[in-house]
Design a protein around this motif. Sequence first.
Motif, short mmCIF file in Angstrom:
data_model
loop_
_atom_site.label_atom_id
_atom_site.label_comp_id
_atom_site.label_asym_id
_atom_site.label_seq_id
_atom_site.Cartn_x
_atom_site.Cartn_y
_atom_site.Cartn_z
N GLN A 36 0.83 -1.20 0.00
CA GLN A 36 0.00 0.00 0.00
C GLN A 36 0.86 1.25 0.00
O GLN A 36 0.55 2.24 -0.69
CB GLN A 36 -0.93 -0.01 1.22
CG GLN A 36 -1.91 1.15 1.24
CD GLN A 36 -2.83 1.16 0.03
OE1 GLN A 36 -3.31 0.11 -0.40
NE2 GLN A 36 -3.06 2.33 -0.55
N ASN A 37 1.96 1.22 0.75
CA ASN A 37 2.88 2.35 0.78
C ASN A 37 3.49 2.59 -0.59
O ASN A 37 3.68 3.74 -1.01
CB ASN A 37 3.98 2.11 1.81
CG ASN A 37 3.47 2.22 3.24
OD1 ASN A 37 2.46 2.86 3.49
ND2 ASN A 37 4.15 1.58 4.17
N THR A 45 0.92 4.24 -2.75
CA THR A 45 0.72 5.63 -2.31
C THR A 45 1.83 6.53 -2.85
O THR A 45 1.56 7.65 -3.30
CB THR A 45 0.69 5.70 -0.76
OG1 THR A 45 -0.37 4.88 -0.27
CG2 THR A 45 0.49 7.13 -0.30
N LYS A 46 3.05 6.02 -2.82
CA LYS A 46 4.18 6.79 -3.36
C LYS A 46 4.03 6.93 -4.88
O LYS A 46 4.34 7.98 -5.44
CB LYS A 46 5.49 6.10 -3.01
CG LYS A 46 5.84 6.15 -1.53
CD LYS A 46 7.12 5.39 -1.24
CE LYS A 46 7.43 5.41 0.25
NZ LYS A 46 8.64 4.61 0.56
N ASP A 87 1.25 7.02 -6.52
CA ASP A 87 0.20 8.03 -6.73
C ASP A 87 0.80 9.44 -6.69
O ASP A 87 0.47 10.29 -7.53
CB ASP A 87 -0.87 7.91 -5.64
CG ASP A 87 -1.74 6.68 -5.82
OD1 ASP A 87 -1.80 6.16 -6.94
OD2 ASP A 87 -2.35 6.26 -4.82
N SER A 88 1.65 9.67 -5.71
CA SER A 88 2.26 10.99 -5.55
C SER A 88 3.16 11.33 -6.73
O SER A 88 3.15 12.45 -7.24
CB SER A 88 3.06 11.03 -4.25
OG SER A 88 3.72 12.27 -4.10
#
Length: 252
Positions: free
Chosen positions: A84-85, A88-89, A91-92
Amino acid sequence: KDLEKIEESIEKIFLELNAPSSNVENEKKNEVSKDNKNNEGNKEAKDGNNQDKNKNEKEGQTDKNNQNDNKEQEENKADKSNQQNDWTKADSIINNLHYQWNNFTSFAMEINAPGDLIDNFSVSLNNLTNMILKRDTVNSLMAANNLYSYIPDLYMLFDTPYSPEIKRLRHYTRSTMLNALTENWADSEKDLQNLKSSWSFYKASVQKDRPERTIKLDYSIRELETVINEKNKSLSLIKGRVTLNNIDVLEK
């Protein structure tokens, strides 16, 4: 500088999704960081197991099995959290990439960059974004590599100190590896032939000044070809990483 930032962002996406990245130093750093996290988790699990060992000896095999089940559940939760991390990265990074591309396009249009090149990159960027939002790892990697395929042509718009053709070598190498990963051997072999053709073209311009580096890259491409012909997925990824590393060194 804007174009360099765009290229770096694409490489970061490969990095976050644990795929072949050209930035070898950051890739190693990423692997060390994850190893440290795993070691910390293993240490905590080990400490817990040591504390429970005496208890297990008293309470019997049933409690030991329960502890093993709990340990497995904790490890699965940790793996899901890390995944998930990573997303998330990603996505950024992809969000930032849209802003970087917007900054670059205005200048590209000023220097009369081909409209098709600009449009194709934009379409590919949108496709990559959709794949990341869907959390589709394989197609995200394929889309990222397809986006990178336009990087050499964008660099061609400028007066660079060396030929951007070396970036095309990186694209074809990674494409060869990704298709091998999905066991799409027909496309992997096509990408390999494109890699060889591109390298043959580029090699003539660097062979005299960098003979040792040229020989190393030449040999690694031949080794990659051997394992692709053997349809050996595991070795294809290893030999592909060696080839990418040699490309990095030659470019630097």
